[in-house]
Design a protein around this motif. Structure first.
Motif, mmCIF file in Angstrom:
data_model
loop_
_atom_site.group_PDB
_atom_site.id
_atom_site.type_symbol
_atom_site.label_atom_id
_atom_site.label_comp_id
_atom_site.label_asym_id
_atom_site.label_seq_id
_atom_site.Cartn_x
_atom_site.Cartn_y
_atom_site.Cartn_z
ATOM 1 N N ALA A 41 6.692 35.910 61.731
ATOM 2 C CA ALA A 41 7.504 36.694 62.664
ATOM 3 C C ALA A 41 6.553 37.461 63.582
ATOM 4 C CB ALA A 41 8.406 37.649 61.900
ATOM 5 N N ASP A 42 6.515 37.085 64.828
ATOM 6 C CA ASP A 42 5.712 37.800 65.833
ATOM 7 C C ASP A 42 6.579 38.919 66.399
ATOM 8 O OD1 ASP A 42 3.297 36.280 65.742
ATOM 9 O OD2 ASP A 42 4.386 34.649 66.722
ATOM 10 N N ILE A 43 6.334 40.136 65.914
ATOM 11 C CA ILE A 43 7.172 41.285 66.244
ATOM 12 C C ILE A 43 6.535 42.045 67.412
ATOM 13 C CG2 ILE A 43 8.294 43.352 65.325
ATOM 14 C CD1 ILE A 43 7.695 42.137 62.493
ATOM 15 N N GLU A 44 7.251 42.115 68.511
ATOM 16 C CA GLU A 44 6.717 42.772 69.695
ATOM 17 C C GLU A 44 6.358 44.231 69.381
ATOM 18 O OE1 GLU A 44 7.804 43.208 74.440
ATOM 19 O OE2 GLU A 44 9.406 42.847 72.985
ATOM 20 N N GLY A 45 5.110 44.580 69.659
ATOM 21 C CA GLY A 45 4.650 45.937 69.421
ATOM 22 C C GLY A 45 4.170 46.208 68.020
ATOM 23 N N ALA A 46 4.361 45.248 67.103
ATOM 24 C CA ALA A 46 3.963 45.471 65.702
ATOM 25 C C ALA A 46 3.098 44.355 65.147
ATOM 26 C CB ALA A 46 5.199 45.659 64.822
ATOM 27 N N GLY A 47 2.927 43.261 65.877
ATOM 28 C CA GLY A 47 2.074 42.178 65.422
ATOM 29 C C GLY A 47 2.819 41.147 64.595
ATOM 30 N N ALA A 48 2.052 40.304 63.912
ATOM 31 C CA ALA A 48 2.603 39.179 63.156
ATOM 32 C C ALA A 48 2.763 39.529 61.682
ATOM 33 C CB ALA A 48 1.700 37.959 63.296
ATOM 34 N N ARG A 49 3.800 38.974 61.101
ATOM 35 C CA ARG A 49 4.061 39.192 59.676
ATOM 36 C C ARG A 49 4.533 37.877 59.072
ATOM 37 N NH1 ARG A 49 7.910 44.137 57.383
ATOM 38 N NH2 ARG A 49 7.501 43.817 55.156
ATOM 39 N N ARG A 50 3.891 37.466 57.996
ATOM 40 C CA ARG A 50 4.262 36.210 57.341
ATOM 41 C C ARG A 50 5.414 36.482 56.376
ATOM 42 N NH1 ARG A 50 4.163 31.046 58.809
ATOM 43 N NH2 ARG A 50 3.846 29.625 57.072
ATOM 44 N N LEU A 51 6.513 35.730 56.539
ATOM 45 C CA LEU A 51 7.738 35.973 55.784
ATOM 46 C C LEU A 51 8.282 34.664 55.208
ATOM 47 C CD1 LEU A 51 9.526 38.358 58.343
ATOM 48 C CD2 LEU A 51 8.233 39.035 56.305
ATOM 49 N N VAL A 52 9.251 34.794 54.318
ATOM 50 C CA VAL A 52 9.969 33.638 53.771
ATOM 51 C C VAL A 52 11.460 33.932 53.830
ATOM 52 C CG1 VAL A 52 10.455 32.246 51.717
ATOM 53 C CG2 VAL A 52 8.112 32.951 52.208
ATOM 54 N N ALA A 53 12.220 32.997 54.348
ATOM 55 C CA ALA A 53 13.684 33.098 54.339
ATOM 56 C C ALA A 53 14.219 32.158 53.268
ATOM 57 C CB ALA A 53 14.262 32.731 55.704
ATOM 58 N N THR A 54 15.022 32.692 52.358
ATOM 59 C CA THR A 54 15.692 31.878 51.347
ATOM 60 C C THR A 54 17.140 31.716 51.782
ATOM 61 O OG1 THR A 54 14.259 32.692 49.585
ATOM 62 C CG2 THR A 54 16.351 31.706 48.933
ATOM 63 N N LEU A 55 17.491 30.487 52.157
ATOM 64 C CA LEU A 55 18.841 30.184 52.626
ATOM 65 C C LEU A 55 19.675 29.669 51.459
ATOM 66 C CD1 LEU A 55 16.985 30.109 55.210
ATOM 67 C CD2 LEU A 55 18.692 28.578 56.196
ATOM 68 N N VAL A 56 20.851 30.254 51.299
ATOM 69 C CA VAL A 56 21.679 29.970 50.126
ATOM 70 C C VAL A 56 22.989 29.318 50.562
ATOM 71 C CG1 VAL A 56 22.716 30.925 48.040
ATOM 72 C CG2 VAL A 56 20.698 32.037 49.056
ATOM 73 N N VAL A 99 18.123 35.617 52.510
ATOM 74 C CA VAL A 99 17.308 36.794 52.209
ATOM 75 C C VAL A 99 15.936 36.542 52.819
ATOM 76 C CG1 VAL A 99 16.278 38.249 50.416
ATOM 77 C CG2 VAL A 99 18.515 37.192 50.035
ATOM 78 N N ILE A 100 15.388 37.531 53.519
ATOM 79 C CA ILE A 100 14.040 37.423 54.070
ATOM 80 C C ILE A 100 13.119 38.330 53.269
ATOM 81 C CG2 ILE A 100 12.570 37.804 56.084
ATOM 82 C CD1 ILE A 100 14.955 37.181 57.847
ATOM 83 N N SER A 101 12.011 37.754 52.814
ATOM 84 C CA SER A 101 11.065 38.475 51.966
ATOM 85 C C SER A 101 9.652 38.333 52.520
ATOM 86 C CB SER A 101 11.082 37.907 50.537
ATOM 87 O OG SER A 101 12.382 37.722 50.052
ATOM 88 N N ASP A 102 8.787 39.231 52.072
ATOM 89 C CA ASP A 102 7.365 39.054 52.367
ATOM 90 C C ASP A 102 6.871 37.763 51.727
ATOM 91 O OD1 ASP A 102 6.496 41.097 54.021
ATOM 92 O OD2 ASP A 102 6.286 42.519 52.377
ATOM 93 N N HIS A 103 5.990 37.074 52.435
ATOM 94 C CA HIS A 103 5.383 35.854 51.897
ATOM 95 C C HIS A 103 4.283 36.214 50.918
ATOM 96 C CE1 HIS A 103 2.699 32.319 51.856
ATOM 97 N NE2 HIS A 103 3.805 31.631 52.028
ATOM 98 N N VAL A 104 4.283 35.570 49.757
ATOM 99 C CA VAL A 104 3.246 35.763 48.749
ATOM 100 C C VAL A 104 2.518 34.438 48.579
ATOM 101 C CG1 VAL A 104 2.741 36.346 46.344
ATOM 102 C CG2 VAL A 104 4.576 37.553 47.564
ATOM 103 N N ASN A 105 1.221 34.425 48.830
ATOM 104 C CA ASN A 105 0.439 33.202 48.677
ATOM 105 C C ASN A 105 0.306 32.826 47.206
ATOM 106 O OD1 ASN A 105 -0.205 32.649 51.415
ATOM 107 N ND2 ASN A 105 -1.742 34.284 51.381
ATOM 108 N N GLY A 106 0.214 31.537 46.949
ATOM 109 C CA GLY A 106 0.007 31.064 45.587
ATOM 110 C C GLY A 106 0.766 29.781 45.331
#
Length: 332
Positions: A41-56, A99-106
């Motif tokens: 998610a490239d958030i204007e004014g806040a930079g990039a954030r890696r996220l995960v969307a779980t679609l149900v 649900v959108i969550s922070d991405h956790v590597n692994g």
């Protein structure tokens, strides 16, 4: 068909109150019934954030995405490693609730988890961390969970046994091993648990994220339940089908019971061997009923799926597991 990327971008723009572009989209392999989409998610004014969307998909939704998110955040607040929930959407702007969550590597794919643990030599570390995560979960007052979360009955073992009996009678009536297992369960049915807990119900290898440093997160909370028997959770993690051909290690194919239980008890969990064994047999039988149900759905045309078609053949594997668990002299 709704474009989930456009829907996610629009929702996040509304949520953050600034323009959000969704880039670097990658559909994750994990998730048998739900779609998991990793993105930046490239958030204007806040930079990039890696996220995960779980679609149900509504057809497979057990609890609402709002309830699931609340349970996850409750667990995270009590020290259970869970990806932080960023936002929740109950409508269909991305095609399905999500649900959108922070991405956790692994790693999450079980065979990759096993290879990583073998390569790092961290089997006991991950076993203790896994046990601690479950122990912390089971020390949470289940009354703190949302009222919308399903609750076990006053006697979880009796209720589960009644459901299992009906499933065997309907789908496996001509299978003597299942009848034997039911008799074993009936004779040893435990009383209501002295301690009730908030349960995950599917905290196994396949629903955890493991990195080179050990356990990083617990995933897939859609089956969470209030006021359950904690040994149901512990036993489910130890079933043979979650060892992925590494049968010598009872928990997930990489962890021995003693190490897992030390981690569990260090976080406040109370291990009960007799209840553990009962729920281990019950979980195995219930999985066999589930496989038979999948095969029946394929055969009667309700669902056409090659994996479900193969489920009927796997029932024989469950019969073997049950015989090994209930045979005279079997170790708990």
């Amino acid at each position: 068909m709704t474009d989930p990327v456009a829907g996610l971008a629009a929702f996040l723009t509304e949520t953050f109150g600034t323009t959000v572009r969704v880039t670097e989209v990658h559909v994750l392999s994990a998730g048998a019934r739900r779609r998991n989409i990793a993105f930046t998610a490239d958030i204007e004014g806040a930079g990039a954030r890696r996220l995960v969307a779980t679609l149900v998909p509504p057809a497979v939704q057990i609890i609402s995405v709002d309830t699931e998110a609340a349970v996850r955040e409750l667990a995270r607040a009590h020290g259970v490693p869970v990806p932080e929930v960023v936002a929740v959407c109950g409508d269909l702007r991305a095609g399905e609730p999500f649900v959108i969550s922070d991405h956790v590597n692994g790693e999450t794919v079980p065979r990759k988890v096993l290879r990583l643990i073998e390569a790092t030599g961290h089997s006991k570390t991950v076993a203790r961390q896994w046990g601690r995560a479950m122990g912390r979960l089971h020390t949470i007052d289940p009354g703190e969970a949302p009222d919308t979360l399903p609750a076990a009955g006053a006697d979880p073992a009796a209720d589960t046994l009644r459901t299992a009996e009906q499933g065997v009678r309907t789908l496996l009536g001509e299978r003597p091993v299942f009848a034997m297992a039911l008799r074993w369960l009936e004779r040893r049915q435990p009383a209501p648990p002295p301690r009730i807990a908030l349960l995950h119900t599917d905290l196994r290898n396949g629903n955890i994220i493991v990195g080179a440093d050990g356990l990083r997160a617990v995933l897939d909370w859609e089956g969470a339940q209030r006021f359950g028997d904690p040994m149901r959770d512990v036993a489910w993690s130890a079933l043979r089908m979650w060892r992925f051909r590494e049968d010598a290690q009872e928990f997930g194919g990489f962890a021995d019971r003693a190490t897992f239980v030390r981690g569990y008890e260090s976080a406040g969990g109370e291990f009960d061997l007799d209840r553990f064994r009962w729920w281990k047999v019950m979980g195995t039988l219930a999985w066999g009923v589930g496989l038979a149900s999948q095969a029946a759905a394929h055969l009667d045309g309700t669902v056409r799926d090659i994996v479900m078609a193969a489920s009927g053949r796997r029932v024989s594997e469950i019969e073997w597991d049950l015989l090994m668990l209930i045979r005279p002299g079997a170790k708990a």
